[in-house]
Design a protein around this motif. Structure first.
Motif, mmCIF file in Angstrom:
data_model
loop_
_atom_site.group_PDB
_atom_site.id
_atom_site.type_symbol
_atom_site.label_atom_id
_atom_site.label_comp_id
_atom_site.label_asym_id
_atom_site.label_seq_id
_atom_site.Cartn_x
_atom_site.Cartn_y
_atom_site.Cartn_z
ATOM 1 N N ALA A 60 0.848 -1.200 0.000
ATOM 2 C CA ALA A 60 0.000 0.000 0.000
ATOM 3 C C ALA A 60 0.881 1.246 0.000
ATOM 4 N N GLU A 61 1.946 1.219 0.800
ATOM 5 C CA GLU A 61 2.851 2.383 0.851
ATOM 6 C C GLU A 61 3.552 2.589 -0.501
ATOM 7 N N GLN A 62 3.937 1.472 -1.115
ATOM 8 C CA GLN A 62 4.566 1.573 -2.444
ATOM 9 C C GLN A 62 3.573 2.169 -3.452
ATOM 10 N N ALA A 63 2.300 1.724 -3.345
ATOM 11 C CA ALA A 63 1.281 2.215 -4.289
ATOM 12 C C ALA A 63 1.045 3.711 -4.092
ATOM 13 N N VAL A 64 1.098 4.177 -2.827
ATOM 14 C CA VAL A 64 0.877 5.604 -2.570
ATOM 15 C C VAL A 64 1.999 6.427 -3.207
ATOM 16 N N LEU A 65 3.263 6.032 -2.944
ATOM 17 C CA LEU A 65 4.374 6.819 -3.510
ATOM 18 C C LEU A 65 4.350 6.753 -5.047
ATOM 19 N N GLY A 66 4.130 5.544 -5.570
ATOM 20 C CA GLY A 66 4.068 5.383 -7.032
ATOM 21 C C GLY A 66 2.947 6.232 -7.620
ATOM 22 N N GLY A 67 1.776 6.206 -6.970
ATOM 23 C CA GLY A 67 0.613 6.960 -7.455
ATOM 24 C C GLY A 67 0.874 8.462 -7.412
ATOM 25 N N VAL A 68 1.465 8.934 -6.302
ATOM 26 C CA VAL A 68 1.742 10.375 -6.175
ATOM 27 C C VAL A 68 2.712 10.809 -7.277
ATOM 28 N N LEU A 69 3.767 10.022 -7.486
ATOM 29 C CA LEU A 69 4.755 10.396 -8.516
ATOM 30 C C LEU A 69 4.135 10.352 -9.915
ATOM 31 N N LEU A 70 3.326 9.316 -10.170
ATOM 32 C CA LEU A 70 2.705 9.217 -11.504
ATOM 33 C C LEU A 70 1.786 10.401 -11.762
ATOM 34 N N CYS A 71 0.979 10.772 -10.734
ATOM 35 C CA CYS A 71 0.014 11.860 -10.941
ATOM 36 C C CYS A 71 0.688 13.228 -10.976
ATOM 37 N N SER A 72 1.810 13.390 -10.248
ATOM 38 C CA SER A 72 2.411 14.722 -10.186
ATOM 39 C C SER A 72 3.411 14.973 -11.316
ATOM 40 N N VAL A 73 4.147 13.956 -11.742
ATOM 41 C CA VAL A 73 5.113 14.191 -12.829
ATOM 42 C C VAL A 73 4.974 13.218 -14.013
ATOM 43 N N GLY A 74 4.716 11.945 -13.712
ATOM 44 C CA GLY A 74 4.678 10.930 -14.786
ATOM 45 C C GLY A 74 3.635 11.253 -15.844
ATOM 46 N N ILE A 75 2.392 11.452 -15.411
ATOM 47 C CA ILE A 75 1.318 11.725 -16.373
ATOM 48 C C ILE A 75 1.446 13.138 -16.955
ATOM 49 N N PRO A 76 1.638 14.194 -16.126
ATOM 50 C CA PRO A 76 1.758 15.541 -16.708
ATOM 51 C C PRO A 76 2.875 15.666 -17.764
ATOM 52 N N HIS A 77 3.981 14.922 -17.605
ATOM 53 C CA HIS A 77 5.080 15.107 -18.574
ATOM 54 C C HIS A 77 4.656 14.669 -19.981
ATOM 55 N N GLY A 78 3.622 13.819 -20.025
ATOM 56 C CA GLY A 78 3.170 13.355 -21.339
ATOM 57 C C GLY A 78 1.888 14.031 -21.781
ATOM 58 N N ALA A 79 1.432 15.020 -20.991
ATOM 59 C CA ALA A 79 0.123 15.603 -21.302
ATOM 60 C C ALA A 79 0.226 17.032 -21.815
ATOM 61 N N ASN A 80 1.414 17.424 -22.286
ATOM 62 C CA ASN A 80 1.503 18.784 -22.815
ATOM 63 C C ASN A 80 2.060 18.807 -24.239
ATOM 64 N N ASP A 81 1.971 17.655 -24.904
ATOM 65 C CA ASP A 81 2.517 17.559 -26.267
ATOM 66 C C ASP A 81 1.881 18.581 -27.217
ATOM 67 N N HIS A 82 0.596 18.899 -26.969
ATOM 68 C CA HIS A 82 -0.109 19.816 -27.884
ATOM 69 C C HIS A 82 0.544 21.206 -27.919
ATOM 70 N N LEU A 83 1.306 21.536 -26.860
ATOM 71 C CA LEU A 83 1.942 22.859 -26.812
ATOM 72 C C LEU A 83 3.033 23.010 -27.875
ATOM 73 N N TYR A 84 3.530 21.871 -28.366
ATOM 74 C CA TYR A 84 4.670 21.920 -29.290
ATOM 75 C C TYR A 84 4.258 21.653 -30.737
ATOM 76 N N ARG A 85 2.946 21.723 -31.002
ATOM 77 C CA ARG A 85 2.495 21.502 -32.385
ATOM 78 C C ARG A 85 2.939 22.680 -33.245
ATOM 79 N N GLN A 86 3.037 22.399 -34.569
ATOM 80 C CA GLN A 86 3.544 23.458 -35.448
ATOM 81 C C GLN A 86 2.546 24.591 -35.657
ATOM 82 N N SER A 87 1.257 24.228 -35.902
ATOM 83 C CA SER A 87 0.273 25.282 -36.132
ATOM 84 C C SER A 87 -0.529 25.519 -34.848
ATOM 85 N N THR A 88 -0.618 26.781 -34.434
ATOM 86 C CA THR A 88 -1.287 27.073 -33.158
ATOM 87 C C THR A 88 -2.764 27.454 -33.335
ATOM 88 N N THR A 89 -3.271 27.365 -34.572
ATOM 89 C CA THR A 89 -4.690 27.680 -34.786
ATOM 90 C C THR A 89 -5.548 26.515 -34.283
#
Ligand SMILES: CC1=C(/C=C/C(C)=C/C=C/C(C)=C/C=O)C(C)(C)CCC1
Length: 286
Positions: free
Chosen positions: A31-60
């Motif tokens: 349970a403790e491992q799941a908490v640390l893993g979950g916190v890290l995934l939600c705070s950095v793991g998932i966000p690092h892959g959720a901003n790809d749209h910012l780097y698209r070529q056309s901003t329209t």
């Protein structure tokens, strides 16, 4: 400034050292491992892959829709590969992932930069060598419930790990002589962490701490340079797809539980377009 010279690198080493100490001396339950893993995934793991749209070529808006279309289209095409040739899809997953992990660590645009390749392989292969049967079991479920029998003695696995490490160190001396001590320290703390921890928990922490964090730092630098935005604006720009991804992840875990093989297949689908976007970003960086 090279990433290994940034304050983030010192922070990562200290945090990893602290986690090694805490894990070695305290008995962490699942349970403790799941908490640390979950916190890290939600705070950095998932966000690092959720901003790809910012780097698209056309901003329209049209550009955004085209970007989402290509993103979803490539995920669909890759799903089809999982459907017809799952073993090939698994090999592709490992190939693109090791490139991605190595690239974020060495900031080199080349697919063939040797230190990047070897570091990417180490991050993925060492936990597999340490937890051979368990890892093969997961691969088996990913390729359609087949059992993958590839027996190799523990001594042989140690031999492979030792030979590979020697190769990595000599390649570092040849290509990264100036930064050699830093990359060697990184190898030492990551290797010690893998050694101590169970397969999935160990990997999730390494993924968040030693890939997602430096990736987020590169994205922020790129965002500031190209969009002239601030940290605050970057954090806000992360929110729409970040929250969508977190909600999707939460719903998946709630409704489906955590079927490991299936979760890795889903991850691979999201990962393919993400890696292509980030590969372009590192090309521009250089
Ligand atoms: C399947 C599997 C593995 C590989 C995971 C990979 C390849 C993850 C890649 C993630 C990426 C590239 C995320 C993008 O940011 C392990 C943990 C080695 C062993 C257990 C089974």
């Amino acid at each position: 400034m090279k990433y290994v010279h940034s304050p983030l690198f010192i922070f990562q080493c200290l945090l990893q050292g602290l986690l090694i100490g805490l894990f070695a001396w305290l008995d962490w339950n699942t349970a403790e491992q799941a908490v640390l893993g979950g916190v890290l995934l939600c705070s950095v793991g998932i966000p690092h892959g959720a901003n790809d749209h910012l780097y698209r070529q056309s901003t329209t808006l049209r550009g955004l829709l085209a970007f989402i279309g290509i993103y979803l289209g490539s995920m669909g095409a890759y799903l089809a590969v999982w459907w017809v040739a799952p073993a090939a899809a698994l090999v592709i997953f490992f190939a693109i992932s090791l490139h991605h992990f190595g690239q974020s660590n060495f900031e080199n645009p080349s697919v063939w930069y040797l230190p990047s390749l070897l570091w990417g392989i180490w991050l993925l292969a060492f936990p597999v060598l340490l937890h051979w049967e368990e890892a093969l079991g997961i691969f088996g479920t990913m390729i359609g419930g087949k059992s993958v029998n590839f027996s190799i003695t523990q001594t042989a696995r140690w031999g492979i790990a030792a030979a590979f490490s020697l190769l990595y160190f000599s390649v570092l001396l040849r290509y990264e002589r100036e930064n050699w001590p830093r990359y060697a320290l990184q190898w030492a703390v990551v290797t010690a962490w893998y050694w101590l921890t169970p397969l999935l928990f160990g990997f999730i922490v390494v993924f968040c701490l030693w890939h997602s964090m430096q990736s987020l730092q590169h994205q922020l630098i790129y965002y500031k340079a190209t969009k002239k935005g601030t940290f605050r604006q970057f954090a806000f720009a992360l929110l729409p797809f970040g929250l969508l991804a977190l909600t999707g992840f939460g719903m998946y875990v709630y409704f489906r539980g955590f079927a490991v093989g299936e979760a890795f297949i889903l991850l691979s689908l999201i990962t393919l377009p993400h890696i292509l976007v980030m590969h372009r970003l590192y090309g521009v960086f250089h």
